[in-house]
Each structure stands twice: as C-alpha cells, then as structure tokens.
Scaffold this motif. Structure first.
Motif, PDB file in Angstrom:
ATOM      1  N   UNK A  56      34.982  44.144  36.973  1.00  0.00           N
ATOM      2  CA  UNK A  56      36.124  43.582  37.817  1.00  0.00           C
ATOM      3  C   UNK A  56      35.631  43.780  39.171  1.00  0.00           C
ATOM      4  N   UNK A  57      35.443  42.886  40.091  1.00  0.00           N
ATOM      5  CA  UNK A  57      35.177  42.933  41.147  1.00  0.00           C
ATOM      6  C   UNK A  57      36.338  42.690  42.345  1.00  0.00           C
ATOM      7  N   UNK A  58      36.597  43.506  43.011  1.00  0.00           N
ATOM      8  CA  UNK A  58      38.083  43.534  43.693  1.00  0.00           C
ATOM      9  C   UNK A  58      38.086  42.530  44.992  1.00  0.00           C
ATOM     10  N   UNK A  59      37.035  42.217  45.652  1.00  0.00           N
ATOM     11  CA  UNK A  59      36.791  41.428  46.623  1.00  0.00           C
ATOM     12  C   UNK A  59      36.956  39.796  46.287  1.00  0.00           C
ATOM     13  N   UNK A  60      38.047  39.341  46.234  1.00  0.00           N
ATOM     14  CA  UNK A  60      38.230  37.938  45.674  1.00  0.00           C
ATOM     15  C   UNK A  60      38.819  37.805  44.093  1.00  0.00           C
ATOM     16  N   UNK A  61      39.057  39.225  43.430  1.00  0.00           N
ATOM     17  CA  UNK A  61      39.304  39.183  42.096  1.00  0.00           C
ATOM     18  C   UNK A  61      38.549  38.489  41.222  1.00  0.00           C
ATOM     19  N   UNK A  62      37.360  38.952  40.847  1.00  0.00           N
ATOM     20  CA  UNK A  62      36.540  38.305  40.096  1.00  0.00           C
ATOM     21  C   UNK A  62      36.393  39.163  38.878  1.00  0.00           C
ATOM     22  N   UNK A  63      36.297  38.296  37.752  1.00  0.00           N
ATOM     23  CA  UNK A  63      36.119  39.258  36.406  1.00  0.00           C
ATOM     24  C   UNK A  63      34.741  38.678  35.915  1.00  0.00           C
ATOM     25  N   UNK A  64      33.805  39.522  35.443  1.00  0.00           N
ATOM     26  CA  UNK A  64      32.662  39.035  34.718  1.00  0.00           C
ATOM     27  C   UNK A  64      32.526  39.784  33.437  1.00  0.00           C
ATOM     28  N   UNK A  65      31.672  38.781  32.641  1.00  0.00           N
ATOM     29  CA  UNK A  65      31.340  39.457  31.537  1.00  0.00           C
ATOM     30  C   UNK A  65      30.091  39.199  30.932  1.00  0.00           C
ATOM     31  N   UNK A  66      29.272  39.925  30.342  1.00  0.00           N
ATOM     32  CA  UNK A  66      27.999  40.021  29.728  1.00  0.00           C
ATOM     33  C   UNK A  66      28.158  39.862  28.573  1.00  0.00           C
ATOM     34  N   UNK A  67      27.427  38.830  27.793  1.00  0.00           N
ATOM     35  CA  UNK A  67      27.737  38.541  26.340  1.00  0.00           C
ATOM     36  C   UNK A  67      26.316  39.189  25.535  1.00  0.00           C
TER      37      UNK A  67
END
Length: 143
Positions: A56-67
């Motif tokens: 979770x990246x707070x600036x901009x509310x971005x969620x990332x997933x590495x599969x």
C-alpha cells in the motif's frame, strides 16, 4: 419465575439486536481487478509471502500486488481501521507484467490494513475463495 423469564427474554432480545446491528453495519466488500505496471512504488504497508507481495502506497492510495505464484491469481484484502470500507483486489500476472496496480480513493487520516492472499478459485470474488495462510495484517495511515 415469570420475572426471570421476562428478564432472560429481554436480555436475549438485546443480544440479538446487537448482533443484527453489527452485521447490518459491516461494509460491503469492494471487488476490483488490477492493471499491469512495470514497477512497484515505495510502501507504507507491505505484506510478503512466498507467492508474492502486497503493498500500500499512501500518496494517492495505490495498492500493488506482485504475483509469483505461477498460473492463477493473487489478492490483497484491505480494510479501513474503523471498518467503514473493505475490499478485495485481484491480480494475475501475464506475459508483460508481474506487478499489478489499483488506485483507490480512501478518506484522509484513516488507518488501512492489508494482507496478501492466494486465490483458490478463478473468480476469487469472496474472502472465502482466498488463502491468507502465512499472511498477517500490515497497517499504515492513508495519505
């Protein structure tokens, strides 16, 4: 005896009402699917697992997933600390991208928790369809 019976009935009704109102107030599960991206931003909350990572990246509310699970899907289960919103974001790596990203518009000044999971079904539309074994909640403040 009659008084005891009425007291028990009133207590039972209070417990039932409390249970009903708690379930009625539970936030609806928001379902999203990520789009591919070439890199992950810095994380304020990070949940790692042998099958991949959630960020979770707070600036901009971005969620990332590495599969890194191979064929299939991975997911990040997120929730606000006050339980006003919660969601499940899914991602399946493809030939071009191993990392997925999703932008959410979360309210400022809240706590957000994330945990990584592996989808057990192709739809992965409910929390029951995700294996969160070995993944713990990680928390950060929203931006």
């Amino acid at each position: 005896m009659k008084l005891t019976r009425m007291t028990f009935t009133a207590a039972t009704a209070a417990v039932l009402m409390l249970g009903t109102s708690t379930q009625a107030n539970a936030a609806t599960l928001e379902l999203d699917t990520m789009t591919g991206v070439s890199s992950m931003a810095s994380c304020q909350a990070f949940s790692s697992h042998p099958a991949g990572d959630a960020c979770y990246h707070a600036y901009g509310d971005y969620f990332y997933l590495r599969d890194q699970s191979g064929p299939g899907k991975v997911a990040v289960h997120w929730k606000l600390g006050d339980d006003s919103r919660r969601g499940l974001i899914r991602w399946a790596a493809n030939d071009q991208f191993v990392i997925g990203v999703m932008n959410k518009n979360l309210p400022e000044g809240k706590q957000v928790g994330i945990r990584f999971g592996v989808c057990m079904t192709s739809s992965c539309d409910t929390l029951a369809e995700v294996n969160f074994e070995g993944s713990t909640w990680r928390w950060a403040s929203t931006g």
